[in-house]
Design a protein around this motif. Structure first.
Motif, short mmCIF file in Angstrom:
data_model
loop_
_atom_site.label_atom_id
_atom_site.label_comp_id
_atom_site.label_asym_id
_atom_site.label_seq_id
_atom_site.Cartn_x
_atom_site.Cartn_y
_atom_site.Cartn_z
N THR A 99 2.72 -10.58 -2.14
CA THR A 99 1.82 -9.49 -2.80
C THR A 99 2.76 -8.80 -3.34
O THR A 99 4.00 -8.43 -3.16
CB THR A 99 0.86 -8.80 -1.97
N PRO A 100 2.27 -7.87 -4.83
CA PRO A 100 3.31 -6.89 -5.33
C PRO A 100 3.57 -5.82 -4.29
O PRO A 100 4.53 -5.21 -4.23
CB PRO A 100 2.43 -6.60 -6.51
N SER A 101 2.44 -5.47 -3.39
CA SER A 101 2.61 -4.50 -2.53
C SER A 101 3.87 -4.69 -1.64
O SER A 101 4.49 -3.79 -0.94
CB SER A 101 1.34 -4.15 -1.76
N VAL A 151 11.39 -2.63 -1.07
CA VAL A 151 12.21 -1.89 -2.03
C VAL A 151 12.16 -0.35 -1.89
O VAL A 151 13.27 -0.05 -1.39
CB VAL A 151 12.15 -2.21 -3.35
N LEU A 152 10.90 0.06 -1.78
CA LEU A 152 10.90 1.57 -1.45
C LEU A 152 10.89 2.24 -0.02
O LEU A 152 11.17 3.38 0.15
CB LEU A 152 9.72 2.05 -2.58
N GLY A 153 10.39 1.20 0.66
CA GLY A 153 10.17 1.84 1.98
C GLY A 153 8.68 2.58 2.11
O GLY A 153 7.86 2.43 1.13
N GLY A 154 8.28 2.60 3.50
CA GLY A 154 7.00 3.21 3.50
C GLY A 154 5.91 2.29 3.42
O GLY A 154 5.88 0.95 3.53
N SER A 155 4.54 2.61 2.85
CA SER A 155 3.59 1.82 2.57
C SER A 155 3.20 2.26 1.16
O SER A 155 2.82 3.52 0.67
CB SER A 155 2.38 1.99 3.26
N THR A 156 3.14 1.33 0.11
CA THR A 156 3.01 1.37 -1.17
C THR A 156 1.91 0.59 -1.92
O THR A 156 1.57 -0.34 -1.12
CB THR A 156 4.24 1.15 -1.86
N ASN A 157 1.74 1.07 -3.22
CA ASN A 157 0.51 0.08 -3.84
C ASN A 157 1.23 -0.44 -4.88
O ASN A 157 1.69 0.01 -6.00
CB ASN A 157 -0.80 0.85 -4.25
N GLY A 158 1.66 -1.65 -4.57
CA GLY A 158 2.68 -2.60 -5.74
C GLY A 158 1.87 -2.52 -7.06
O GLY A 158 2.43 -2.78 -8.16
N GLY A 162 5.55 0.81 -19.88
CA GLY A 162 4.91 1.84 -18.84
C GLY A 162 3.45 1.30 -18.16
O GLY A 162 2.78 2.15 -17.54
N LYS A 163 3.24 0.23 -18.64
CA LYS A 163 2.04 -0.32 -18.11
C LYS A 163 2.01 -0.84 -16.84
O LYS A 163 2.86 -1.81 -16.49
CB LYS A 163 1.24 -1.35 -19.14
N THR A 164 1.13 -0.65 -15.45
CA THR A 164 1.29 -1.12 -14.46
C THR A 164 0.78 -2.41 -14.44
O THR A 164 -0.12 -3.06 -15.33
CB THR A 164 0.54 -0.20 -13.42
N LEU A 165 0.92 -3.11 -13.26
CA LEU A 165 0.35 -4.77 -12.92
C LEU A 165 -1.00 -4.33 -12.86
O LEU A 165 -1.70 -5.33 -13.43
CB LEU A 165 0.94 -5.11 -11.80
N ASP A 166 -1.67 -3.38 -12.59
CA ASP A 166 -3.05 -3.16 -12.55
C ASP A 166 -3.68 -3.25 -13.66
O ASP A 166 -4.72 -3.83 -14.11
CB ASP A 166 -3.33 -1.75 -11.52
N GLU A 167 -3.11 -2.67 -14.70
CA GLU A 167 -3.56 -2.38 -15.98
C GLU A 167 -3.42 -3.92 -16.63
O GLU A 167 -4.39 -4.05 -17.65
CB GLU A 167 -2.82 -1.31 -16.88
N ILE A 168 -2.27 -4.55 -16.36
CA ILE A 168 -2.24 -5.69 -17.31
C ILE A 168 -3.25 -6.86 -16.73
O ILE A 168 -3.77 -7.69 -17.33
CB ILE A 168 -0.85 -6.22 -17.14
N TYR A 169 -3.10 -6.94 -15.34
CA TYR A 169 -3.92 -8.20 -14.70
C TYR A 169 -5.25 -8.01 -14.09
O TYR A 169 -5.78 -8.67 -14.11
CB TYR A 169 -3.04 -8.61 -13.45
N ARG A 170 -5.63 -6.52 -14.09
CA ARG A 170 -6.91 -6.48 -13.38
C ARG A 170 -7.98 -5.74 -14.36
O ARG A 170 -9.23 -5.70 -13.91
CB ARG A 170 -6.92 -5.66 -11.98
N LYS A 171 -7.41 -4.97 -15.43
CA LYS A 171 -8.44 -4.34 -16.12
C LYS A 171 -8.42 -4.96 -17.58
O LYS A 171 -7.61 -5.60 -17.87
CB LYS A 171 -8.01 -2.69 -16.37
#
Length: 276
Positions: A243-245, A251-258, A267-276
């Motif tokens: 998963t992207p997350s 890479v970043l540590g913690g818990s993230t939303n990839g 500057g477009k996120t994966l969410d904007e490109i693949y989900r919207k």
């Protein structure tokens, strides 16, 4: 327009994870997939004693290669008997065998050398070939070797094993990046898996919420696959995540939303490109 390809598969014991052969339409090369426990069963197959090259692999439960060894054989599957006695790491062999007219001895040696070079360049897994063959590939043989290797790479991909250097796809695919707290990392999303590319920076100082990623970081540090460059920790291999997350967590540590951490050059996120 892409060229269509037809593959024919034989399952010798009727099981999808058993011994099987794969052949591309009109090709003179046959691929044999041999789980190690079924080696004696594979030795009974007609035509499996032809010359070629082979991969010994150690793949995990997610069908990812962890270790690989590449060799040549003049007698097909019988070469694996020696490795069955002397090498412990592998759990599957994949052999690419052809008729004698297709694979001359020079062709086999050149193809083995070329495949080992490509395996080291890919930096996807541990290559057990510590000594590279001393064979020098003739410039007139190279086009034929490259053509055969392309077929090997294609068949391996259909089996779920990526052999190419993911860095080469940077000109062909959209590259995503994430930048936070002075860390910059790069990756490629296939629509299924997410690959974190070599030279990405890792925030080692911040633990990941999932313990398995912290253990993976430690293992990569010990092996030298994550190294220190100044004050930064840099990835020296390519890592694949489900998963992207998972990739951004590592890479970043913690818990993230990839889906929102990874962005393309615009500057477009994966969410904007693949989900919207």
């Amino acid at each position: 327009m892409a060229t269509s390809k037809k593959l024919e598969i034989i399952y010798y014991n009727g099981q999808p994870d058993g011994v099987r052969s794969v052949r591309r339409h009109l090709s003179t090369i046959t691929t044999y997939v041999i789980p190690r426990p079924l080696l004696s069963e594979a030795e009974k197959i007609s035509g499996i004693t032809r010359p070629g090259i082979y991969y010994l692999i150690n793949d995990n439960d997610e069908n990812k290669i962890a270790q690989i060894y590449i060799g040549q054989t003049r007698n097909g599957v019988t070469r694996l008997d020696d490795h069955n006695r002397s090498k412990d790491f592998w759990n599957k062999a994949i052999m690419f065998l052809a008729d004698n007219k297709t694979f001359s001895l020079d062709m086999i040696s050149g193809l083995e050398e070329y495949a080992i070079i490509k395996a080291h360049e890919a930096k996807r897994y541990k290559v057990e070939n510590s000594v590279k063959p001393k064979y020098e590939i003739d410039e007139y043989d190279l086009p034929s070797i490259e053509e055969v290797y392309d077929e090997i790479q294609f068949v391996m991909a259909t089996l779920g094993y990526k052999m190419n250097d993911a860095k080469q796809t940077r000109n062909e695919s959209e590259i995503f990046h994430t930048t936070r707290n002075g860390i910059t990392a790069y990756g490629i999303y296939s629509g299924d898996k997410f690959q974190v590319l070599e030279d990405s920076e890792i925030n080692i100082t911040k633990p990941v919420s999932l313990p398995k990623y912290n253990r993976q970081r430690e293992e990569l540090l010990q092996k030298g696959d994550i190294s220190v460059n100044g004050k930064k920790y840099v990835l020296n291999v390519i890592l694949e995540f489900n998963t992207p997350s998972g990739a951004s967590d590592f890479v970043l540590g913690g818990s993230t939303n990839g889906w929102i951490e990874w962005k393309n050059k615009n500057g477009k996120t994966l969410d904007e490109i693949y989900r919207k």
